[in-house]
Design a protein around this motif. Structure first.
Motif, PDB file in Angstrom:
ATOM      1  N   THR A   1      23.420  78.140  17.588  1.00  0.00           N
ATOM      2  CA  THR A   1      24.849  77.898  17.835  1.00  0.00           C
ATOM      3  C   THR A   1      25.148  77.485  19.264  1.00  0.00           C
ATOM      4  N   VAL A   2      24.286  77.802  20.229  1.00  0.00           N
ATOM      5  CA  VAL A   2      24.545  77.518  21.636  1.00  0.00           C
ATOM      6  C   VAL A   2      23.289  76.943  22.268  1.00  0.00           C
ATOM      7  N   PHE A   3      23.483  75.903  23.108  1.00  0.00           N
ATOM      8  CA  PHE A   3      22.405  75.302  23.886  1.00  0.00           C
ATOM      9  C   PHE A   3      22.797  75.329  25.362  1.00  0.00           C
ATOM     10  N   TYR A   4      21.802  75.483  26.226  1.00  0.00           N
ATOM     11  CA  TYR A   4      22.036  75.513  27.668  1.00  0.00           C
ATOM     12  C   TYR A   4      21.267  74.365  28.314  1.00  0.00           C
ATOM     13  N   LEU A   5      22.017  73.538  29.063  1.00  0.00           N
ATOM     14  CA  LEU A   5      21.439  72.338  29.660  1.00  0.00           C
ATOM     15  C   LEU A   5      21.591  72.393  31.178  1.00  0.00           C
ATOM     16  N   PRO A   6      20.511  72.630  31.944  1.00  0.00           N
ATOM     17  CA  PRO A   6      20.599  72.643  33.415  1.00  0.00           C
ATOM     18  C   PRO A   6      20.637  71.230  33.982  1.00  0.00           C
ATOM     19  N   ILE A   7      21.623  70.978  34.866  1.00  0.00           N
ATOM     20  CA  ILE A   7      21.832  69.650  35.449  1.00  0.00           C
ATOM     21  C   ILE A   7      21.788  69.784  36.976  1.00  0.00           C
ATOM     22  N   THR A   8      21.050  68.901  37.633  1.00  0.00           N
ATOM     23  CA  THR A   8      20.932  68.890  39.095  1.00  0.00           C
ATOM     24  C   THR A   8      21.765  67.740  39.656  1.00  0.00           C
ATOM     25  N   VAL A   9      22.585  68.060  40.694  1.00  0.00           N
ATOM     26  CA  VAL A   9      23.425  67.075  41.372  1.00  0.00           C
ATOM     27  C   VAL A   9      22.974  66.979  42.814  1.00  0.00           C
ATOM     28  N   THR A  10      22.810  65.745  43.331  1.00  0.00           N
ATOM     29  CA  THR A  10      22.341  65.512  44.698  1.00  0.00           C
ATOM     30  C   THR A  10      23.290  64.550  45.384  1.00  0.00           C
ATOM     31  N   ASP A  11      23.591  64.820  46.676  1.00  0.00           N
ATOM     32  CA  ASP A  11      24.436  63.889  47.439  1.00  0.00           C
ATOM     33  C   ASP A  11      23.561  62.886  48.189  1.00  0.00           C
ATOM     34  N   GLY A  12      24.206  61.913  48.826  1.00  0.00           N
ATOM     35  CA  GLY A  12      23.465  60.841  49.498  1.00  0.00           C
ATOM     36  C   GLY A  12      23.501  60.914  50.997  1.00  0.00           C
ATOM     37  N   GLU A  13      23.855  62.057  51.578  1.00  0.00           N
ATOM     38  CA  GLU A  13      23.945  62.187  53.028  1.00  0.00           C
ATOM     39  C   GLU A  13      22.725  62.913  53.576  1.00  0.00           C
ATOM     40  N   GLN A  14      22.624  62.893  54.879  1.00  0.00           N
ATOM     41  CA  GLN A  14      21.546  63.589  55.578  1.00  0.00           C
ATOM     42  C   GLN A  14      22.115  64.791  56.333  1.00  0.00           C
ATOM     43  N   PRO A  15      21.487  65.928  56.234  1.00  0.00           N
ATOM     44  CA  PRO A  15      20.362  66.248  55.348  1.00  0.00           C
ATOM     45  C   PRO A  15      20.809  66.356  53.898  1.00  0.00           C
ATOM     46  N   VAL A  16      19.928  65.965  52.967  1.00  0.00           N
ATOM     47  CA  VAL A  16      20.278  65.913  51.551  1.00  0.00           C
ATOM     48  C   VAL A  16      20.529  67.328  51.034  1.00  0.00           C
ATOM     49  N   GLN A  17      21.617  67.461  50.287  1.00  0.00           N
ATOM     50  CA  GLN A  17      21.975  68.733  49.678  1.00  0.00           C
ATOM     51  C   GLN A  17      22.043  68.546  48.161  1.00  0.00           C
ATOM     52  N   SER A  18      21.601  69.568  47.410  1.00  0.00           N
ATOM     53  CA  SER A  18      21.623  69.501  45.950  1.00  0.00           C
ATOM     54  C   SER A  18      21.853  70.896  45.387  1.00  0.00           C
ATOM     55  N   SER A  19      22.291  70.934  44.135  1.00  0.00           N
ATOM     56  CA  SER A  19      22.501  72.194  43.430  1.00  0.00           C
ATOM     57  C   SER A  19      22.289  71.961  41.942  1.00  0.00           C
ATOM     58  N   THR A  20      22.015  73.061  41.224  1.00  0.00           N
ATOM     59  CA  THR A  20      21.782  73.004  39.780  1.00  0.00           C
ATOM     60  C   THR A  20      22.821  73.863  39.076  1.00  0.00           C
ATOM     61  N   SER A  21      23.488  73.295  38.104  1.00  0.00           N
ATOM     62  CA  SER A  21      24.476  74.008  37.298  1.00  0.00           C
ATOM     63  C   SER A  21      24.082  73.909  35.837  1.00  0.00           C
ATOM     64  N   THR A  22      24.463  74.929  35.061  1.00  0.00           N
ATOM     65  CA  THR A  22      24.097  74.986  33.645  1.00  0.00           C
ATOM     66  C   THR A  22      25.309  74.633  32.791  1.00  0.00           C
ATOM     67  N   LEU A  23      25.139  73.654  31.939  1.00  0.00           N
ATOM     68  CA  LEU A  23      26.179  73.235  31.006  1.00  0.00           C
ATOM     69  C   LEU A  23      25.932  73.917  29.659  1.00  0.00           C
ATOM     70  N   THR A  24      26.935  74.645  29.164  1.00  0.00           N
ATOM     71  CA  THR A  24      26.841  75.335  27.878  1.00  0.00           C
ATOM     72  C   THR A  24      27.379  74.418  26.781  1.00  0.00           C
ATOM     73  N   ILE A  25      26.565  74.194  25.756  1.00  0.00           N
ATOM     74  CA  ILE A  25      26.934  73.307  24.654  1.00  0.00           C
ATOM     75  C   ILE A  25      26.929  74.124  23.367  1.00  0.00           C
ATOM     76  N   LYS A  26      28.067  74.172  22.675  1.00  0.00           N
ATOM     77  CA  LYS A  26      28.196  74.905  21.421  1.00  0.00           C
ATOM     78  C   LYS A  26      28.158  73.942  20.243  1.00  0.00           C
ATOM     79  N   VAL A  27      27.585  74.405  19.163  1.00  0.00           N
ATOM     80  CA  VAL A  27      27.573  73.634  17.915  1.00  0.00           C
ATOM     81  C   VAL A  27      28.816  74.020  17.120  1.00  0.00           C
ATOM     82  N   CYS A  28      29.647  73.047  16.789  1.00  0.00           N
ATOM     83  CA  CYS A  28      30.919  73.303  16.117  1.00  0.00           C
ATOM     84  C   CYS A  28      31.008  72.489  14.824  1.00  0.00           C
ATOM     85  N   SER A  29      31.797  73.034  13.934  1.00  0.00           N
ATOM     86  CA  SER A  29      32.106  72.293  12.707  1.00  0.00           C
ATOM     87  C   SER A  29      33.271  71.360  12.979  1.00  0.00           C
ATOM     88  N   CYS A  30      33.120  70.075  12.637  1.00  0.00           N
ATOM     89  CA  CYS A  30      34.136  69.062  12.915  1.00  0.00           C
ATOM     90  C   CYS A  30      34.486  68.328  11.633  1.00  0.00           C
TER      91      CYS A  30
END
Length: 525
Positions: free
Chosen positions: A288-317
């Protein structure tokens, strides 16, 4: 004339008057400064009556720069009579001396305001700027510097009191405070009332010290009828930093799951990314639930990045893609047990629990049958006193102090008993006095025992049981002396029991048993 150097610009500092000596001629005077070193500092005008010339200050005065001025003023009559024109000219010139008086003035900064740029990663203790102020007076007093605390309440800066060097004392953060507008005060050492101030604007420059992150929504859904390659979410990122060239974010799946079998990520190169399905055939019964980790990176110096988890639910449509249900409740129930049956079972369990609690409550609050004190206290009470003395608990039956010492028996009887009611205690008056008076000291003991017997016979509250007391204590001072079996068995010789006749009527039966009854023993009671 004398003028203080602190006089404001536009103030009137003097007045002159020129008079036409011709009688009968109406004079309309006009005044002007035609020469002198003060023609750029002072001005003169004619009053509304056209008679007086008014001198005003056009520029600030400074005693230290120029202590005096000279003005050449001309007064001319502009209303001329043609009959007297040949007597002209109708004007005159005078010299006006202006003296500037020295006044104690506050310090003066070398600049009217200061502007400073400082990067937010500047170390604590970095010198930002050195401000300078001086005393404009001839005395040239020493100046002391300070920061007006209301302009820097968090105390990010400090200024050295004598040199005017401004420095940081706390780490700066552009994302919290981008501008610091502080006020520097300069005060004369010899005259603290003379204070000047200047504004210092500090701009905190941005440094790339914060990582980007996905926007606040971190939950989405996928329809159970979704096909492979279908778009389910567009993600964006935010960054508190503000680079000069703008943000340039890049997205990717986290390194721990680069080949996710369920979803894929497409970077659109415009600071957004798409989340797409890799397959079809979604079912809430499987997962019923999936977890998808996504990494975001900026383009400046020094480079900074972080990882966030996107929660995806399976629904009846529905076929249009609108969500109908995102819960797996219907799939978790057995096929033979409907939701209504489950509710009925739970309701029955609840009713049973209520009935059990009610029965326990009734049993707890059931009243006990009334029992009087006499019924509750019915028991056999046997108190035995051994040769060596009884225990502490046996003293609850009777007070045997009278048996310990016969000489104090009469004294104890005279005292008020603590364990006898007054009406019961008074029963001792009914004991036959003849029996009491003929026995001597031990007759007191006899009276005490009779009183207790009468008390038991007439007491309506006495429990219906027999009380047996055996007294075998070798009381000190007893007329019977020692009755110890150990002592009596120490000799095999026969004993003489004639002394039993001396013990009184109470021991008549004992004397008869041993055959020493005398005829003169008084009858028993």
């Amino acid at each position: 004339m004398s003028v203080p150097e602190s006089v404001p610009v536009g103030s009137v500092v003097g007045r002159i008057w020129a008079k036409d000596r011709d009688i009968g001629v109406n004079a309309e005077m006009k005044y002007s400064i035609i020469d002198g070193d003060g023609r750029d500092t002072f001005d003169i005008s004619t009053d509304p009556t056209n008679l007086f010339g008014i001198i005003t200050v056009k520029k600030p005065l400074n005693f230290e720069k120029k202590p005096s001025y000279t003005l050449k003023v001309e007064g001319a009559n502009t209303h001329l009579d043609p009959a007297f024109r040949h007597r002209g000219p109708f004007k005159d010139v005078t010299i006006v001396h202006v003296s500037v008086e020295d006044v104690d003035e506050p310090p003066v900064f070398d600049l009217p305001a200061y502007y400073i740029e400082l990067p937010e990663d500047a170390e604590v203790g970095t010198m930002v700027k050195t401000v300078s102020a001086r005393d404009p007076d001839a005395a040239n007093n020493t100046v002391r510097y300070s920061i007006e605390r209301s302009s820097d309440p968090e105390k990010y800066f400090y200024i050295e009191i004598t040199s005017g060097s401004l420095m940081t004392v706390r780490s700066l953060d552009r994302e919290q405070i981008g501008w610091h507008n502080i006020t520097i005060l300069a005060m004369e050492m010899n005259n603290p009332t003379q204070i000047a101030s200047v504004s210092v604007a500090v701009k905190v420059l941005d440094v790339n010290d914060n990582p980007p992150s996905l926007t606040h929504y971190l939950e989405t859904y996928v329809c159970d009828n979704a096909k492979a390659g279908q778009l389910i979410q567009t993600v964006t990122a935010v960054d508190p930093d503000e680079p000069l060239g703008g943000h340039h974010f890049s997205y990717s799946l986290a390194p721990e799951s680069p080949t996710n079998p369920n979803f894929t990520l497409r970077d659109n190169q415009d600071n957004t990314a798409w989340i797409l399905t890799r397959r079809g055939g979604w079912s809430q019964k499987d997962q019923t639930v999936f977890y998808l980790p996504i990494t975001v990176t900026d383009g400046e110096q020094p480079v900074q990045s972080s990882t966030s988890t996107l929660t995806i639910k399976v629904c009846s449509c529905n076929p249009e893609g609108n969500v109908m249900s995102c819960t797996a409740e219907a799939y978790s129930l057995p096929a033979s047990l409907s939701r209504g049956a489950l509710i009925a079972i739970l309701a029955c369990i609840f009713v049973l629990l209520v009935l059990i609690l009610l029965m326990l409550s009734l049993r707890t609050h059931r009243k006990k049958p009334y029992l009087c004190d006499e019924e509750e206290n019915v028991h056999e009470n046997i108190v035995r006193y051994d040769d060596e003395g009884g225990g502490e608990e046996d003293t609850e039956a009777f007070d045997i102090a009278a048996l310990w010492n016969s000489r104090e028996a009469h004294h104890n009887l005279a005292k008020m008993r603590q364990d006898m009611l007054p009406e019961i205690e008074s029963l001792s008056r009914y004991v036959p006095q003849a029996c009491v008076m003929g026995g001597g000291a031990d007759s007191s003991v006899h009276g005490y025992v009779l009183a207790k017997l009468l008390e038991a016979d007439v007491d309506p509250c006495a429990p219906p049981y027999d009380s047996l007391q055996t007294y075998a204590y070798e009381g000190e001072g007893s007329v019977a002396e020692s009755l110890s079996s150990l002592q009596s068995g120490a000799s095999n010789t026969d004993h003489e029991y004639d002394y039993l006749n001396d013990w009184g009527p109470r021991f008549k039966k004992l004397a008869e048993m041993y055959g020493v009854l005398e005829a003169n023993i008084p009858p028993t009671w």
